[in-house]
Design a protein around this motif. Sequence first.
Motif, PDB file in Angstrom:
ATOM      1  N   TYR A 271      37.464  74.042  53.601  1.00  0.00           N
ATOM      2  CA  TYR A 271      37.518  74.109  54.860  1.00  0.00           C
ATOM      3  C   TYR A 271      38.737  73.850  55.613  1.00  0.00           C
ATOM      4  CZ  TYR A 271      32.416  74.561  54.666  1.00  0.00           C
ATOM      5  OH  TYR A 271      31.343  74.813  54.025  1.00  0.00           O
ATOM      6  N   VAL A 272      39.377  74.282  56.625  1.00  0.00           N
ATOM      7  CA  VAL A 272      40.254  74.148  57.385  1.00  0.00           C
ATOM      8  C   VAL A 272      40.596  72.938  58.071  1.00  0.00           C
ATOM      9  CG1 VAL A 272      41.967  74.734  59.228  1.00  0.00           C
ATOM     10  CG2 VAL A 272      40.834  76.402  57.862  1.00  0.00           C
ATOM     11  N   GLU A 273      41.457  71.809  57.851  1.00  0.00           N
ATOM     12  CA  GLU A 273      41.271  70.689  58.476  1.00  0.00           C
ATOM     13  C   GLU A 273      42.628  70.498  59.708  1.00  0.00           C
ATOM     14  OE1 GLU A 273      41.009  67.276  55.790  1.00  0.00           O
ATOM     15  OE2 GLU A 273      38.978  68.136  55.951  1.00  0.00           O
ATOM     16  N   GLU A 274      43.593  70.166  59.445  1.00  0.00           N
ATOM     17  CA  GLU A 274      44.782  70.284  60.461  1.00  0.00           C
ATOM     18  C   GLU A 274      46.180  70.987  59.857  1.00  0.00           C
ATOM     19  OE1 GLU A 274      45.948  66.445  61.684  1.00  0.00           O
ATOM     20  OE2 GLU A 274      45.022  65.622  59.854  1.00  0.00           O
ATOM     21  N   VAL A 275      47.182  70.928  60.545  1.00  0.00           N
ATOM     22  CA  VAL A 275      48.467  71.450  60.209  1.00  0.00           C
ATOM     23  C   VAL A 275      49.502  70.325  60.419  1.00  0.00           C
ATOM     24  CG1 VAL A 275      50.276  73.015  61.031  1.00  0.00           C
ATOM     25  CG2 VAL A 275      47.754  73.646  61.459  1.00  0.00           C
ATOM     26  N   GLY A 276      50.149  70.273  59.351  1.00  0.00           N
ATOM     27  CA  GLY A 276      51.493  69.118  59.304  1.00  0.00           C
ATOM     28  C   GLY A 276      51.242  68.075  60.469  1.00  0.00           C
ATOM     29  N   THR A 277      51.772  68.187  61.665  1.00  0.00           N
ATOM     30  CA  THR A 277      51.643  67.319  62.588  1.00  0.00           C
ATOM     31  C   THR A 277      50.835  67.738  63.700  1.00  0.00           C
ATOM     32  OG1 THR A 277      53.681  67.647  63.418  1.00  0.00           O
ATOM     33  CG2 THR A 277      53.715  65.843  61.848  1.00  0.00           C
ATOM     34  N   SER A 278      49.884  68.582  63.366  1.00  0.00           N
ATOM     35  CA  SER A 278      49.223  69.065  64.669  1.00  0.00           C
ATOM     36  C   SER A 278      47.633  69.416  64.219  1.00  0.00           C
ATOM     37  CB  SER A 278      49.727  70.333  65.386  1.00  0.00           C
ATOM     38  OG  SER A 278      51.256  70.267  65.314  1.00  0.00           O
ATOM     39  N   ASN A 279      47.013  69.522  65.205  1.00  0.00           N
ATOM     40  CA  ASN A 279      45.504  70.094  64.912  1.00  0.00           C
ATOM     41  C   ASN A 279      45.513  71.481  65.248  1.00  0.00           C
ATOM     42  OD1 ASN A 279      44.862  67.111  66.627  1.00  0.00           O
ATOM     43  ND2 ASN A 279      43.800  67.364  64.786  1.00  0.00           N
ATOM     44  N   ILE A 280      44.295  72.157  64.619  1.00  0.00           N
ATOM     45  CA  ILE A 280      44.362  73.691  64.676  1.00  0.00           C
ATOM     46  C   ILE A 280      43.325  74.254  65.669  1.00  0.00           C
ATOM     47  CG2 ILE A 280      43.301  73.760  62.482  1.00  0.00           C
ATOM     48  CD1 ILE A 280      45.740  76.231  62.290  1.00  0.00           C
ATOM     49  N   PHE A 281      43.480  75.166  66.302  1.00  0.00           N
ATOM     50  CA  PHE A 281      42.481  75.907  67.116  1.00  0.00           C
ATOM     51  C   PHE A 281      42.466  77.690  66.556  1.00  0.00           C
ATOM     52  CE2 PHE A 281      43.180  72.156  69.372  1.00  0.00           C
ATOM     53  CZ  PHE A 281      41.935  71.866  69.936  1.00  0.00           C
ATOM     54  N   PHE A 282      41.227  78.007  66.515  1.00  0.00           N
ATOM     55  CA  PHE A 282      41.203  79.545  66.345  1.00  0.00           C
ATOM     56  C   PHE A 282      40.048  80.109  67.528  1.00  0.00           C
ATOM     57  CE2 PHE A 282      41.119  77.246  62.257  1.00  0.00           C
ATOM     58  CZ  PHE A 282      42.121  78.203  61.353  1.00  0.00           C
ATOM     59  N   LEU A 283      40.771  81.121  68.154  1.00  0.00           N
ATOM     60  CA  LEU A 283      39.988  81.747  68.987  1.00  0.00           C
ATOM     61  C   LEU A 283      39.351  82.971  68.477  1.00  0.00           C
ATOM     62  CD1 LEU A 283      39.145  81.742  72.252  1.00  0.00           C
ATOM     63  CD2 LEU A 283      40.999  83.356  72.516  1.00  0.00           C
ATOM     64  N   ILE A 284      37.869  82.811  68.244  1.00  0.00           N
ATOM     65  CA  ILE A 284      37.238  83.976  67.538  1.00  0.00           C
ATOM     66  C   ILE A 284      36.149  84.613  68.663  1.00  0.00           C
ATOM     67  CG2 ILE A 284      35.801  84.503  65.571  1.00  0.00           C
ATOM     68  CD1 ILE A 284      37.457  82.534  63.997  1.00  0.00           C
ATOM     69  N   ASP A 285      36.371  85.668  68.893  1.00  0.00           N
ATOM     70  CA  ASP A 285      35.295  86.338  69.740  1.00  0.00           C
ATOM     71  C   ASP A 285      35.050  85.504  71.001  1.00  0.00           C
ATOM     72  OD1 ASP A 285      33.801  88.635  70.245  1.00  0.00           O
ATOM     73  OD2 ASP A 285      32.198  88.034  68.754  1.00  0.00           O
ATOM     74  N   GLY A 286      35.880  85.028  71.597  1.00  0.00           N
ATOM     75  CA  GLY A 286      35.722  84.574  72.857  1.00  0.00           C
ATOM     76  C   GLY A 286      35.636  83.045  72.618  1.00  0.00           C
TER      77      GLY A 286
ATOM     78  N   ILE B 200      37.362  77.480  68.644  1.00  0.00           N
ATOM     79  CA  ILE B 200      36.811  76.495  67.549  1.00  0.00           C
ATOM     80  C   ILE B 200      37.797  75.541  66.796  1.00  0.00           C
ATOM     81  CG2 ILE B 200      35.877  76.622  65.177  1.00  0.00           C
ATOM     82  CD1 ILE B 200      34.853  79.786  66.070  1.00  0.00           C
ATOM     83  N   THR B 201      37.633  74.380  66.672  1.00  0.00           N
ATOM     84  CA  THR B 201      38.545  73.363  65.979  1.00  0.00           C
ATOM     85  C   THR B 201      37.544  72.679  65.029  1.00  0.00           C
ATOM     86  OG1 THR B 201      40.401  71.938  66.436  1.00  0.00           O
ATOM     87  CG2 THR B 201      38.224  71.645  67.647  1.00  0.00           C
ATOM     88  N   PRO B 202      38.401  72.383  63.854  1.00  0.00           N
ATOM     89  CA  PRO B 202      37.507  71.361  62.923  1.00  0.00           C
ATOM     90  C   PRO B 202      37.098  70.133  63.441  1.00  0.00           C
ATOM     91  CG  PRO B 202      39.498  72.333  61.804  1.00  0.00           C
ATOM     92  CD  PRO B 202      39.631  72.627  63.354  1.00  0.00           C
ATOM     93  N   PRO B 203      36.022  69.534  63.137  1.00  0.00           N
ATOM     94  CA  PRO B 203      35.198  68.334  63.398  1.00  0.00           C
ATOM     95  C   PRO B 203      36.121  67.036  63.086  1.00  0.00           C
ATOM     96  CG  PRO B 203      33.914  68.910  61.879  1.00  0.00           C
ATOM     97  CD  PRO B 203      35.172  70.089  62.053  1.00  0.00           C
ATOM     98  N   LEU B 204      36.134  66.079  63.929  1.00  0.00           N
ATOM     99  CA  LEU B 204      36.621  64.889  63.310  1.00  0.00           C
ATOM    100  C   LEU B 204      35.626  64.053  62.415  1.00  0.00           C
ATOM    101  CD1 LEU B 204      37.930  63.681  66.786  1.00  0.00           C
ATOM    102  CD2 LEU B 204      38.925  64.920  64.976  1.00  0.00           C
ATOM    103  N   GLU B 205      35.845  64.308  61.247  1.00  0.00           N
ATOM    104  CA  GLU B 205      34.665  63.489  60.165  1.00  0.00           C
ATOM    105  C   GLU B 205      35.462  62.333  59.240  1.00  0.00           C
ATOM    106  OE1 GLU B 205      32.779  66.779  58.554  1.00  0.00           O
ATOM    107  OE2 GLU B 205      31.500  66.956  60.259  1.00  0.00           O
ATOM    108  N   GLY B 206      36.727  62.083  59.786  1.00  0.00           N
ATOM    109  CA  GLY B 206      37.432  61.015  58.890  1.00  0.00           C
ATOM    110  C   GLY B 206      38.709  61.460  58.153  1.00  0.00           C
TER     111      GLY B 206
END
Length: 355
Positions: free
Chosen positions: A229-244, A247-253
Amino acid sequence: MAVKFSVERTTSSKLEATDFSNLRFGDTFADHMFESRYRDGGWDAGRILPYGAISLDPSFSVLHYGQAVFEGMKAFRYAGGKINIFRLDAHYQRFIRSCDRMNIAHVSREVFEESIKQLVDIDRNWVPQDTYKSLYLRPFIFASDEFLGVRVARNYRYMVITSPVGNYYAEGIKPIRLTTYPQYVRAVKGGTGEAKVPGNYAATMQPNALAAQEGYAQVLWLDAFEQKYVEEVGTSNIFFLIDGTLITPPLEGTILPGITRDSTMYLAGSWGIPVEQRKISIDEVFEARDRGVLQEIFATGTAAVVSPVGFIHHQGRSIDMKQEQMGELAQRLYDTLTGIHHGSVEDPADWCTLI
Ligand SMILES: Cc1ncc(COP(=O)(O)O)c(C=O)c1O
């Protein structure tokens, strides 16, 4: 009445000698800094001082055991001259959560807020005029016991330093290239991944160096257990725009709860874009690409605001977004956030503290 700190002004300002047209990220510091010391169970009154070297005892516990926390936030200039400290409260809340995880004494909301406001006010001429530039603010606390041995420190220093900055990435806002590294992990549940603490970054130096050597701007972190599962990038969070849907990974610790992530979800939601915080596997991203529904990938963070992701390498496969610029949504978010920062777009949710 707001707390008043003692102030010692510099007698040799570096402002005139600073080239604001050629700022690199994080290597220029404004004239003053804030400091308060914690001992015998409480913080002292705090002071604003000329920016400069501090003396550290070689036994300081932070140097050996890393008990420290920090924040990264920005102040922006409005056209009329006012200065906007962006999402001060959200940064304070995260600072306190990081302190809790490191068992570090809290600074009060008032001291945090006033130390930043009063420091920025004294150095207000250091807040760049230019849109896309800002004064980066770095509050931090470190353990200062003169003691070797792993124990909760009894002495701390809270400091704030500030740095005028331009674009985060030396190459400007161009799509960045990311790679995964199955041999490394950033964070596990129960660890410190969701706190803003130096050790998290220290542990990424080796993979980052490898990424740079291999031509990538950052590492795309996957979950530590399955590398799935994708988590984050270096010093940023990540987002995917898929079919409108965004989506961003959830905060689970394991992921830093990014303030820009939060602002992004708020804005996209307010524009009627469906936003999902859910687990997203790297395979799902490849499948979306194969189905032709992967519209955009971008990373969000205070430093770079919104960075389009143009390329992802993962175990011999790759996704090439074939774009030279920001995608449409990334651009809209970037323009809106930058507009809110600089006062040309209305503050949607009490995000701006003006001084
Ligand atoms: C590991 C990590 N993830 C995400 C972020 C983005 O957080 P924010 O938007 O609050 O800057 C940062 C930067 O602070 C970070 O260091």
